[in-house]
Design a protein around this motif. Structure first.
Motif, PDB file in Angstrom:
ATOM      1  N   LEU A  56       0.830  -1.199   0.000  1.00  0.00           N
ATOM      2  CA  LEU A  56       0.000   0.000   0.000  1.00  0.00           C
ATOM      3  C   LEU A  56       0.872   1.259   0.000  1.00  0.00           C
ATOM      4  N   GLU A  57       1.947   1.204   0.764  1.00  0.00           N
ATOM      5  CA  GLU A  57       2.841   2.361   0.872  1.00  0.00           C
ATOM      6  C   GLU A  57       3.490   2.703  -0.465  1.00  0.00           C
ATOM      7  N   ILE A  58       3.870   1.676  -1.235  1.00  0.00           N
ATOM      8  CA  ILE A  58       4.518   1.938  -2.521  1.00  0.00           C
ATOM      9  C   ILE A  58       3.506   1.973  -3.670  1.00  0.00           C
ATOM     10  N   LYS A  59       2.208   1.974  -3.329  1.00  0.00           N
ATOM     11  CA  LYS A  59       1.120   2.074  -4.325  1.00  0.00           C
ATOM     12  C   LYS A  59       1.101   0.896  -5.295  1.00  0.00           C
ATOM     13  N   ASP A  60       1.508  -0.264  -4.825  1.00  0.00           N
ATOM     14  CA  ASP A  60       1.485  -1.468  -5.658  1.00  0.00           C
ATOM     15  C   ASP A  60       0.141  -2.179  -5.435  1.00  0.00           C
ATOM     16  N   ILE A  61      -0.892  -1.646  -6.075  1.00  0.00           N
ATOM     17  CA  ILE A  61      -2.249  -2.131  -5.846  1.00  0.00           C
ATOM     18  C   ILE A  61      -2.422  -3.548  -6.396  1.00  0.00           C
ATOM     19  N   LYS A  62      -1.712  -3.861  -7.473  1.00  0.00           N
ATOM     20  CA  LYS A  62      -1.828  -5.206  -8.054  1.00  0.00           C
ATOM     21  C   LYS A  62      -1.370  -6.273  -7.061  1.00  0.00           C
ATOM     22  N   SER A  63      -0.250  -6.031  -6.387  1.00  0.00           N
ATOM     23  CA  SER A  63       0.236  -7.005  -5.400  1.00  0.00           C
ATOM     24  C   SER A  63      -0.731  -7.131  -4.222  1.00  0.00           C
ATOM     25  N   CYS A  64      -1.362  -6.017  -3.853  1.00  0.00           N
ATOM     26  CA  CYS A  64      -2.394  -6.082  -2.815  1.00  0.00           C
ATOM     27  C   CYS A  64      -3.543  -6.972  -3.283  1.00  0.00           C
TER      28      CYS A  64
END
Length: 419
Positions: free
Chosen positions: A119-127
């Protein structure tokens, strides 16, 4: 942070030092039993560990640490020494081990930190890729507190994807659960109230958001973190702008006072106020606030600065300050490349494409849009990719390239079916 079972430690050291099983067993332990110990089928007694540590010259305390103890040690190390450069791989390594050994309580903590990192690095796909696994760990850990932590994280995930209604429902569940508890965790409760109100604010329902956030005022004395208090007053100020209730200056002053020596946070607050002023009777002040925020934020080649300026660029494009947006975008693209951050590079290319399109430089807009899409295909979630396909279809339609336009519209339709 390598994790080894007791048997693996013995076997690795024995082989490294050139001993056979018979050599270390002597006449005191059967070879078959030692083989079972090395393969994790039998837990060794303390006297055997003493014998082996003396024979192989191993530290007895290190040898006695089982997988669970090592995982707990590693978890504490991660919390104390947070290293963003290698964080994901370390967390995944420990998470896999904890899950394999069915230590679901520890696995949940590693997943929480990993999810927060994404979430911090804005990696929404991995979330998105980890939501099902996170839910399973939450259920298996069988903890009411873990369930609330999970709800908060999923709320943040939906918020990051601009799905504010979904996010608000998760925060609302946390708030209502905590309100029923006699011994309240006020930090947790305040966070849930603030995040829910922020979602409602983003949906444009200012009165409802203000009513929810006002629930904090009676318990704000329990907050020790001045920066978090300031965030609450900042949101109250933004809501006051939207509601035009005459309280903005009061909340603005209070938020600045609490972050007097924190230029980054104060700049973010000023920018937030500027954005809130757009489309209100204070819109003539909005651009001044945004410019003040830009000048106040310390310029460094780091993630926080790049993320902040990318938000600013998006707003500048929306209010048609194209020349300034273009200048900032060129700078931030270079910073993003220096940081090797795909999320930032993709967004910089995308904004360059939008700017070129506004300037009627369609060919350059196409080039940057394709550069952006190449990265987005690796890191983007399905909804974002679908929307980008639609934009590409419109762009090629404007270029009178019918075949490419139809191709991207079809890709968007196919993506929509998958969603």
């Amino acid at each position: 942070m390598e994790i080894l079972s007791i048997g693996e430690k013995i076997k690795r050291t024995r082989i490294y030092k050139g001993y056979t099983l018979k050599d270390i067993c002597e006449e005191k332990i059967s070879v078959s039993k030692m083989s079972c110990i090395e393969n994790g089928k039998i837990k060794p007694e303390d006297w055997i560990l003493e014998l082996i540590s003396n024979k192989l010259g191993m530290d007895i305390e290190y040898l006695k640490k089982d997988v669970r103890e090592q995982l707990k040690f590693n978890l504490n190390e991660v919390k104390v020494n947070y290293n963003k450069t290698s964080q994901a791989e370390i967390l995944k390594y420990n998470l896999d081990y904890a899950e394999e050994y069915k230590y679901y309580d520890i696995a949940f903590e590693f997943m929480h930190i990993l999810f927060s990192y994404y979430l911090e690095i804005k990696d929404i796909k991995s979330c998105q890729d980890n939501t099902a696994r996170y839910y399973k760990l939450c259920r298996n850990s069988d903890s009411e507190k873990n369930k609330l932590i999970y709800y908060m994280d999923i709320g943040k995930y939906f918020y990051a994807g601009n799905e504010y209604f979904q996010a608000a429902s998760y925060y609302n569940n946390v708030r209502k659960t905590l309100m029923k508890n006699e011994s309240k965790d006020y930090n947790f409760l305040i966070s849930a109230i603030y995040e829910e109100a922020n979602c409602i604010f983003m949906m444009g329902q200012y009165e409802n958001a203000y009513e929810i956030l006002n629930k904090i005022i009676d318990i704000i004395k329990f907050i020790n973190d001045s920066c978090y208090k300031a965030k609450i007053f900042n949101l109250l100020g933004r809501l006051s702008i939207g509601m035009n209730n005459g309280k903005f200056r009061e909340f603005e002053k209070e938020s600045y006072k609490l972050v007097e020596n924190n230029r980054e946070l104060k700049a973010k607050f000023i920018y937030n106020y500027g954005c809130a002023m757009l489309k209100t009777n204070m819109d003539e002040n909005a651009y001044d606030y945004i410019n003040e925020a830009i000048s106040l934020y310390p310029e460094e080649v780091n993630r926080d600065f790049v993320h902040f300026i990318l938000d600013v660029i998006k707003t500048l494009i929306q209010i048609n300050k194209i020349s300034q947006a273009k200048e900032l975008c060129d700078k931030i693209l270079n910073y993003s490349i220096d940081l090797h951050e795909d999320v930032f590079i993709e967004k910089s290319y995308y904004f360059k494409a939008l700017i070129m399109h506004i300037e009627n430089n369609i060919e350059m807009s196409e080039m940057y849009m394709n550069l952006s899409l190449d990265i987005l295909m690796k890191i983007g979630d399905k909804n974002t990719i679908k929307d980008r396909y639609m934009e590409m279809g419109v762009l090629y339609f404007e270029m009178k390239n019918t075949s490419e336009s139809l191709k991207y519209f079809n890709l968007a339709l196919n993506m929509d079916k998958k969603i």
